[in-house]
Design a protein around this motif. Structure first.
Motif, mmCIF file in Angstrom:
data_model
loop_
_atom_site.group_PDB
_atom_site.id
_atom_site.type_symbol
_atom_site.label_atom_id
_atom_site.label_comp_id
_atom_site.label_asym_id
_atom_site.label_seq_id
_atom_site.Cartn_x
_atom_site.Cartn_y
_atom_site.Cartn_z
ATOM 1 N N ILE A 99 0.860 -1.055 0.007
ATOM 2 C CA ILE A 99 0.012 0.066 0.027
ATOM 3 C C ILE A 99 0.788 1.126 -0.020
ATOM 4 C CG2 ILE A 99 -0.341 0.025 2.472
ATOM 5 C CD1 ILE A 99 -3.086 1.043 2.134
ATOM 6 N N ASP A 100 0.506 2.255 -0.611
ATOM 7 C CA ASP A 100 1.086 3.509 -0.752
ATOM 8 C C ASP A 100 0.461 4.579 0.437
ATOM 9 O OD1 ASP A 100 2.738 5.863 -1.244
ATOM 10 O OD2 ASP A 100 1.271 6.419 -2.972
ATOM 11 N N VAL A 101 1.427 4.767 1.445
ATOM 12 C CA VAL A 101 0.970 5.573 2.366
ATOM 13 C C VAL A 101 2.021 6.729 2.684
ATOM 14 C CG1 VAL A 101 -0.313 3.845 3.759
ATOM 15 C CG2 VAL A 101 2.027 4.284 4.399
ATOM 16 N N LYS A 102 1.624 7.699 3.257
ATOM 17 C CA LYS A 102 2.260 8.976 3.228
ATOM 18 C C LYS A 102 3.552 8.886 4.760
ATOM 19 C CE LYS A 102 0.486 10.870 0.019
ATOM 20 N NZ LYS A 102 0.904 10.371 -1.271
ATOM 21 N N ARG A 103 3.034 8.435 5.912
ATOM 22 C CA ARG A 103 3.892 8.404 7.149
ATOM 23 C C ARG A 103 3.740 7.249 7.965
ATOM 24 N NH1 ARG A 103 2.004 14.241 9.057
ATOM 25 N NH2 ARG A 103 1.968 15.119 7.295
ATOM 26 N N ILE A 104 4.349 6.142 7.727
ATOM 27 C CA ILE A 104 4.380 5.044 8.455
ATOM 28 C C ILE A 104 5.300 5.401 9.460
ATOM 29 C CG2 ILE A 104 5.136 2.557 8.587
ATOM 30 C CD1 ILE A 104 4.189 2.161 5.772
ATOM 31 N N THR A 105 5.111 5.449 10.916
ATOM 32 C CA THR A 105 5.767 5.603 11.889
ATOM 33 C C THR A 105 6.346 4.258 12.604
ATOM 34 O OG1 THR A 105 3.780 5.684 13.450
ATOM 35 C CG2 THR A 105 4.729 7.732 12.262
ATOM 36 N N SER A 106 5.173 3.326 12.623
ATOM 37 C CA SER A 106 5.944 2.162 13.167
ATOM 38 C C SER A 106 4.903 0.892 12.847
ATOM 39 C CB SER A 106 6.174 2.449 14.834
ATOM 40 O OG SER A 106 4.758 2.822 15.430
ATOM 41 N N MET A 107 5.502 -0.253 13.576
ATOM 42 C CA MET A 107 4.348 -1.249 13.310
ATOM 43 C C MET A 107 4.817 -2.483 14.198
ATOM 44 S SD MET A 107 5.450 -3.351 9.725
ATOM 45 C CE MET A 107 5.705 -1.755 8.935
ATOM 46 N N ALA A 108 4.131 -3.293 14.401
ATOM 47 C CA ALA A 108 3.930 -4.313 15.479
ATOM 48 C C ALA A 108 3.246 -5.593 14.944
ATOM 49 C CB ALA A 108 3.618 -4.205 16.770
ATOM 50 N N ALA A 109 3.778 -6.804 15.150
ATOM 51 C CA ALA A 109 2.841 -7.982 14.802
ATOM 52 C C ALA A 109 1.818 -8.171 15.859
ATOM 53 C CB ALA A 109 3.668 -9.201 14.849
ATOM 54 N N SER A 110 0.600 -8.578 15.371
ATOM 55 C CA SER A 110 -0.474 -8.864 16.476
ATOM 56 C C SER A 110 -1.305 -10.093 15.917
ATOM 57 C CB SER A 110 -1.414 -7.637 16.528
ATOM 58 O OG SER A 110 -2.733 -7.658 17.059
ATOM 59 N N GLY A 111 -1.246 -11.106 16.499
ATOM 60 C CA GLY A 111 -1.539 -12.548 15.904
ATOM 61 C C GLY A 111 -1.352 -12.649 14.613
ATOM 62 N N ASP A 112 -2.048 -12.853 13.740
ATOM 63 C CA ASP A 112 -1.745 -13.326 12.101
ATOM 64 C C ASP A 112 -1.660 -12.131 11.250
ATOM 65 O OD1 ASP A 112 -4.412 -12.757 12.100
ATOM 66 O OD2 ASP A 112 -4.821 -14.563 10.949
ATOM 67 N N ARG A 113 -1.637 -10.985 11.794
ATOM 68 C CA ARG A 113 -1.502 -9.658 10.935
ATOM 69 C C ARG A 113 -0.413 -8.768 11.830
ATOM 70 N NH1 ARG A 113 -5.924 -10.946 12.796
ATOM 71 N NH2 ARG A 113 -6.754 -10.255 14.736
ATOM 72 N N ALA A 114 -0.165 -7.603 10.945
ATOM 73 C CA ALA A 114 0.605 -6.665 11.623
ATOM 74 C C ALA A 114 0.015 -5.301 11.568
ATOM 75 C CB ALA A 114 1.922 -6.288 10.732
ATOM 76 N N VAL A 115 -0.005 -4.513 12.627
ATOM 77 C CA VAL A 115 -0.641 -3.421 12.750
ATOM 78 C C VAL A 115 0.356 -2.206 12.378
ATOM 79 C CG1 VAL A 115 -1.907 -1.942 14.219
ATOM 80 C CG2 VAL A 115 -2.373 -4.402 14.228
ATOM 81 N N PHE A 116 0.043 -1.067 11.758
ATOM 82 C CA PHE A 116 1.041 -0.079 11.894
ATOM 83 C C PHE A 116 0.397 1.261 11.970
ATOM 84 C CE2 PHE A 116 -0.085 -1.388 7.695
ATOM 85 C CZ PHE A 116 -0.150 -0.264 6.706
ATOM 86 N N LEU A 117 1.101 2.516 12.220
ATOM 87 C CA LEU A 117 0.435 3.570 12.312
ATOM 88 C C LEU A 117 0.761 4.573 11.058
ATOM 89 C CD1 LEU A 117 1.152 4.206 16.065
ATOM 90 C CD2 LEU A 117 -0.796 3.567 15.173
ATOM 91 N N ASP A 118 -0.152 5.133 10.443
ATOM 92 C CA ASP A 118 -0.014 6.182 9.502
ATOM 93 C C ASP A 118 -0.534 7.465 9.891
ATOM 94 O OD1 ASP A 118 0.142 8.020 7.162
ATOM 95 O OD2 ASP A 118 -1.499 6.643 6.114
ATOM 96 N N THR A 119 0.390 8.301 10.406
ATOM 97 C CA THR A 119 0.038 9.588 11.056
ATOM 98 C C THR A 119 -0.284 10.695 10.147
ATOM 99 O OG1 THR A 119 2.584 10.216 11.114
ATOM 100 C CG2 THR A 119 1.712 8.973 13.014
ATOM 101 N N GLN A 120 -0.526 10.483 9.209
ATOM 102 C CA GLN A 120 -0.986 11.693 8.144
ATOM 103 C C GLN A 120 -2.466 12.059 8.571
ATOM 104 O OE1 GLN A 120 -1.380 10.980 3.835
ATOM 105 N NE2 GLN A 120 -2.184 8.883 4.539
#
Length: 168
Positions: free
Chosen positions: A31-52
């Motif tokens: 995916i094309d996002v503007k500002r990924i700040t960080s991510m963490a694995a959570s179960g069978d997926r990863a969660v990340f923050l887009d702060t735009q």
């Protein structure tokens, strides 16, 4: 590592989120996002923050079709306390203006504390974090993922870090 591969972003490439298995053929933009700040694995997926502005919590299962916005928490960029999400069981916790948790879906995302929070550290399915509470002061707090189960552990002035220690 994530499901036999690696998730990464490159600021020189429009901050797209990528997945690779270590081969050219197995590397793709998710995916094309503007500002990924960080991510963490959570179960069978990863969660990340887009702060735009207008963005927020995103999730991926490692495929373009499974990469999407979960919950918009940033009408404007966060004012204080943004930390990397930490995985605790099947949840991820993070601190943009309080303590939040998510299971990677909108209905499983909620703010568990409005107190200023920082330094989240997962221990099993709980998360410990530093916070300030009127009447209690600066101290160590713990959350079991619910508002009712989020409470002070101990008042400690000058708390600078929270780190999981190995057990016997």
């Amino acid at each position: 590592a994530f499901q036999g591969g690696l998730l990464f972003s490159l600021s020189s490439n429009f901050n797209a989120l990528w997945r690779t298995d270590g081969t050219e053929a197995g590397t793709q933009a998710l995916i094309d996002v503007k500002r990924i700040t960080s991510m963490a694995a959570s179960g069978d997926r990863a969660v990340f923050l887009d702060t735009q502005p207008g963005a927020g919590i995103m999730r991926t299962d490692g495929t373009p079709a499974g990469t999407q916005k979960v919950f918009p928490i940033y009408p404007t960029p966060p004012s204080v306390g943004l930390t990397e999400p930490v995985g605790a069981g099947d949840l991820a916790f993070f601190t943009p203006d309080g303590l939040w948790r998510t299971d990677g879906f909108a209905e499983g995302t909620m703010q568990v504390s409005t107190r200023p929070s920082s330094l989240p550290t997962a221990v099993g399915t709980r998360v410990f974090y530093k916070s300030d509470d009127v009447g209690v002061g600066e101290g160590l707090f713990v959350s079991d993922e619910t508002r009712a189960g989020t409470r002070p552990v101990h008042s400690v002035e000058g708390l600078r870090s929270v780190t999981e220690a190995g057990g016997p």
